[in-house]
Design a protein around this motif. Structure first.
Motif, PDB file in Angstrom:
ATOM      1  N   ASP A  91     -11.254   4.706  11.474  1.00 29.54           N
ATOM      2  CA  ASP A  91     -11.212   4.174  12.835  1.00 29.54           C
ATOM      3  C   ASP A  91     -12.557   3.575  13.214  1.00 29.54           C
ATOM      4  O   ASP A  91     -12.630   2.504  13.858  1.00 29.54           O
ATOM      5  N   GLY A  94     -12.906   0.229  11.635  1.00 32.57           N
ATOM      6  CA  GLY A  94     -12.131  -0.784  12.334  1.00 32.57           C
ATOM      7  C   GLY A  94     -12.852  -1.303  13.572  1.00 32.57           C
ATOM      8  O   GLY A  94     -12.861  -2.509  13.843  1.00 32.57           O
ATOM      9  N   ARG A  95     -13.468  -0.380  14.353  1.00 38.96           N
ATOM     10  CA  ARG A  95     -14.196  -0.820  15.553  1.00 38.96           C
ATOM     11  C   ARG A  95     -15.399  -1.686  15.181  1.00 38.96           C
ATOM     12  O   ARG A  95     -15.683  -2.698  15.846  1.00 38.96           O
ATOM     13  N   SER A  98     -14.291  -5.191  14.283  1.00 39.76           N
ATOM     14  CA  SER A  98     -13.934  -5.959  15.496  1.00 39.76           C
ATOM     15  C   SER A  98     -15.180  -6.451  16.216  1.00 39.76           C
ATOM     16  O   SER A  98     -15.230  -7.597  16.687  1.00 39.76           O
ATOM     17  N   GLN A 120     -11.849  -6.287   6.082  1.00 39.68           N
ATOM     18  CA  GLN A 120     -10.626  -5.949   6.806  1.00 39.68           C
ATOM     19  C   GLN A 120      -9.488  -5.637   5.837  1.00 39.68           C
ATOM     20  O   GLN A 120      -8.712  -4.689   6.036  1.00 39.68           O
ATOM     21  N   LEU A 123      -9.955  -2.188   4.483  1.00 35.19           N
ATOM     22  CA  LEU A 123      -9.624  -1.167   5.473  1.00 35.19           C
ATOM     23  C   LEU A 123      -8.116  -0.964   5.545  1.00 35.19           C
ATOM     24  O   LEU A 123      -7.630   0.176   5.564  1.00 35.19           O
ATOM     25  N   TYR A 124      -7.382  -2.054   5.606  1.00 32.94           N
ATOM     26  CA  TYR A 124      -5.921  -1.945   5.645  1.00 32.94           C
ATOM     27  C   TYR A 124      -5.411  -1.183   4.421  1.00 32.94           C
ATOM     28  O   TYR A 124      -4.508  -0.348   4.513  1.00 32.94           O
ATOM     29  N   GLN A 127      -5.927   2.430   4.689  1.00 37.08           N
ATOM     30  CA  GLN A 127      -5.055   3.016   5.706  1.00 37.08           C
ATOM     31  C   GLN A 127      -3.596   3.048   5.261  1.00 37.08           C
ATOM     32  O   GLN A 127      -2.754   3.617   5.959  1.00 37.08           O
TER      33      GLN A 127
END
Length: 792
Positions: A91, A94-95, A98, A120, A123-124, A127
């Motif tokens: 998490d 992800g922040r 962004s 990104q 990260l996906y 997850q």
């Protein structure tokens, strides 16, 4: 059957990443330093230089939007790569991504956009949102292509490769394609280490695909690039090469790379499960070489690692390998103990092809223990699996092995011979060399017991032929030498082996004189054979010419002319065969002399004597290489100089290793010369390069040796060997030197009808200019069509 433990290195789900020092980014405010993007499936990146708390502190001190955006992506990557990361870590990543994207809206950096898409995607993937991750990676590829970002393109393709698995046949080709593109872009952007790691993973995938030749090429390229980048952690690629060579039947190379993997792994103190797979692989190679003591020793090391990591599946396989090793050593109680441990944890099932290896090992142990009821029970279980498998399935060889051995044990030799025939047909059909060798040996045993002596002798000869083709005596000696060299580098050297070798030296010294006499006698016999062959060839040529003249007189019709042409063609083929055979035998005898000189040198204590023998070996190699190339090519009169000089230089470089890095550059025109000129050239190169390697670069000094062979004018050639070493002391006149090497160079120069020159500017240059002799067939010398070749 190959009894192997297939343990793939971590990578199919594990990711390893990179960060760069934020101080460098703050100093230059350049996103080009953010080359930290992600590769998974075993491909590592640049090593991280700061922890997450340190990176966060640097972020608080950073000024400037570009530096902050770069640091945000670096920290996000660190959170994703954190060992055992939790949901809160992902998490946070992800922040941070962004925030970096938002900052980049005002900066407008294409490089940062490409990096953020790759991070990104990773990260996906972590997850579990693989479809989103794949889309992000594809977007990164399109973006990098649109703005010509080579580095981002390389990492984007490497990231895309992680979305395909080698476990699914339909996904293997796309995975290989993305890795190939990534490696190409890493090379274009001078990311040497990253290209090496990508090629290592590509080679692994090619092995899974079964493309052994391409895998071999790619893995050797990876090794060269690792060395160029100064990377020490090369045990992974060495392990792949060791297993590949062993599977191809080249056990010498397989053992060499396997031991290199062990040595490298222990030097870098790798503590991963690499130890488990590498130790087991080396044990399997030793087992195939019938060195069962070493095999069991390495299996024990592998078992200890499996116990440490609580890998029960690997442990069962290693136990099975240990059982076979103990059985080969005739330590049957230990073998039975290991097989019972596997049985308690594995629970093999009837009719399950995976269980056939366990049944085979158990059968052999019970048969050796003379417990025939238990052995017969396992034979029936293997026979049941054999009936279920397709006819050409490799596991069928298990059935033939146990059935033949059982019938030999109960003295049903007729059935054993029939099964040996079936095993031979199966091995020829499926192309299994080991099984073909054993089939002839079993047939020999059965025929011997039945009194079919002629058939027994024929099959024993075939058994020896196949066995020698797989692993000759020279190869075995080289393997033993590699084993000793590896053991002597370890602190716990085997003192008993060394003492045993010392005791054998006296016997070997006594035998050395006899061997030398036999070699001299062999050379004399060979010369007589050459004279006899030439005499027979002359007589046949004369007789055939007379026969052709008679035919032309008697019958001038076209049919007679065609018959004469056919007879003449047959004679030409016989001539070429005889000449090739002569070259082949001369080459073999030179190799035998080299081997004997090498054996003799091991018993000498005088350094000068050893050096003299080594120089003689090099000169003989230069000559044997000429004969080897003559009998391997269609043109028996000329030598392709570019490939010949390249192979000769490679041999001298390996044979005279120096502490420092000595690089070679070859500038050889694409030409062919006859043997009258190729032989002196080879010997001159041997003397000059050997002299340069020994004296031009003392200590660990690095340097460059350039070898040239090109046109020096109309019908003239120039041979030049130049080094940038320490040169010669003032006052030394090489032409007045009484050394054997210098005298040999002068004699060879006169043989070439050439002129010998020396130059001392920035080292030493030896130059021979001589007239070109046009070879009997083909072009003599062509202009160079390629750039100079560098040999490291």
């Amino acid at each position: 059957m190959r009894n192997a433990l297939f343990l793939r290195r971590k990578g199919s789900g594990e990711t390893i990443g990179v960060t760069l020092p934020a101080s460098a980014m703050l100093k230059h405010f350049s996103v080009t330093l953010l080359l930290f993007c992600i590769l998974s499936n075993g491909i590592a990146q640049d090593k991280a230089t700061a922890t997450i708390p340190e990176l966060l502190q640097q972020l608080r001190a950073a000024s400037g939007q570009q530096a902050r955006a770069s640091l945000l992506l670096t920290i996000a990557d660190a959170y994703i790569l954190k060992p055992g990361e939790e949901k809160k870590d992902l998490d946070s990543a992800g922040r941070l991504i962004s925030q970096a994207i938002e900052l980049n809206k005002s900066i407008g950096s294409n490089e940062l956009t490409g990096i953020s898409l790759i991070v990104q995607s990773k990260l996906y993937r972590e997850q579990g949102a693989r479809e989103k991750g794949r889309a992000s990676a594809q977007q990164a590829i399109v973006w990098a292509d649109q703005y010509h970002l080579m580095v981002q393109m390389a990492y984007a393709h490497a990231e895309m490769a992680t979305y395909y698995t080698w476990e699914k046949v339909e996904e293997l080709d796309p995975k290989i394609k993305h890795l190939q593109v990534a490696a190409d872009y890493f090379g274009k952007s001078d990311r040497v280490e990253m290209k090496a790691r990508t090629l290592e993973h590509l080679g692994d995938c090619l092995l899974v695909k079964g493309d052994d030749e391409s895998a071999l090429t790619v893995l050797h390229q990876s090794v060269d690039l690792y060395k160029l980048a100064g990377v020490a952690e090369m045990h992974g690629v060495y392990d792949l090469l060791g297993g590949l060579y062993a599977s191809l039947g080249e056990y010498k190379e397989g053992l060499r790379y396997g031991l290199l993997a062990v040595k490298t792994m222990e030097q870098v103190t790798d503590t991963s499960t690499h130890w488990l797979a590498i130790y087991n692989s080396v044990g399997l190679i030793y087992n195939r070489l019938n060195d069962f003591s070493e095999a069991v020793a390495y299996f024990k090391k592998s078992a200890r690692i499996a116990e440490k990591f609580k890998d029960s599946a690997a442990l069962r396989l290693v136990w099975g390998n240990m059982a076979v090793g103990y059985q080969s050593l005739h330590q049957l109680p230990q073998a039975l103990q290991m097989i019972q441990q596997v049985k308690r944890s594995f629970h093999p099932q009837d009719g399950d092809p995976i269980s056939v290896g366990f049944f085979h090992a158990a059968f052999g142990i019970y048969l050796d223990l003379k417990q025939m009821d238990s052995a017969r029970a396992y034979l029936r279980r293997i026979e049941h699996i054999h009936q279920l498998l397709p006819a050409d399935h490799p596991r069928n060889s298990f059935y033939y092995y146990v059935a033949i051995r059982y019938n030999l044990a109960i003295k049903d030799f007729t059935k054993a011979g029939s099964l040996a025939d079936s095993l031979r047909n199966f091995a020829e059909r499926v192309h299994l060399k080991r099984e073909l060798e054993r089939s002839h040996f079993y047939k020999f045993q059965a025929d011997s017991a039945l009194g079919n002596l002629s058939s027994a002798i024929r099959h024993y000869q075939q058994y020896i032929t196949v066995k020698e083709a797989t692993l000759g005596e020279a190869t075995q000696r080289q393997i033993n030498r590699l084993k000793v060299e590896f053991q002597t580098e370890k602190k716990d050297s085997d003192i008993q082996v060394l003492q045993h070798e010392k005791q054998e030296k006296e016997v070997q010294l006594q035998q050395a004189g006899l061997r030398f006499k036999l070699i001299v006698a062999g050379i004399v016999v060979l010369l007589l054979l050459l004279v006899l062959l030439y005499s027979r060839y002359s007589i046949k040529k004369k007789s055939n010419r007379l026969l052709l003249e008679q035919k032309q007189t008697i019958d001038s019709k076209n049919e007679s002319l065609e018959l004469m042409n056919a007879a003449q063609q047959k004679l030409l083929e016989e001539k070429e065969w005889l000449i090739k055979e002569i070259h082949h035998r001369v080459k073999n005898n030179l190799q035998i002399v080299m081997s004997l000189l090498n054996t003799q040198s091991s018993f000498l204590e005088s350094a000068k004597a050893k050096d003299a023998i080594l120089q003689s070996q090099h000169r003989m190699y230069a000559l044997s290489l000429i004969h080897q190339r003559l009998y391997q090519t269609d043109n028996l009169a000329v030598i392709a100089m570019r490939s010949y000089i390249g192979e000769l230089v490679g041999y001298l470089r390996e044979g005279l290793q120096k502490p420092g890095k000595i690089h070679f550059v070859l500038e050889v025109d694409d030409m062919t010369l006859d043997t009258a000129q190729a032989v002196p050239i080879g010997l001159i190169l041997n003397e000059t390069i050997t002299n340069a390697l020994k004296y031009a670069f003392p200590g660990t000094r690095a340097g460059l040796i350039t070898v040239r062979l090109n046109k020096a004018g109309e019908d003239l050639l120039r041979l030049e060997v130049t080094d940038n070493g320490v040169g010669l002391a003032t006052g030394i006149d090489l032409l007045d030197s009484n050394s054997m090497g210098m005298n040999l160079i002068q004699i060879l120069t006169r043989q070439l009808e050439g002129e010998l020159r020396f130059s001392r500017h920035g080292g030493l240059s030896v130059e021979v200019v001589f007239p070109l002799t046009v070879p009997p067939e083909g072009p003599s010398a062509q202009p160079a069509s390629e750039q100079p070749t560098a040999v490291h």
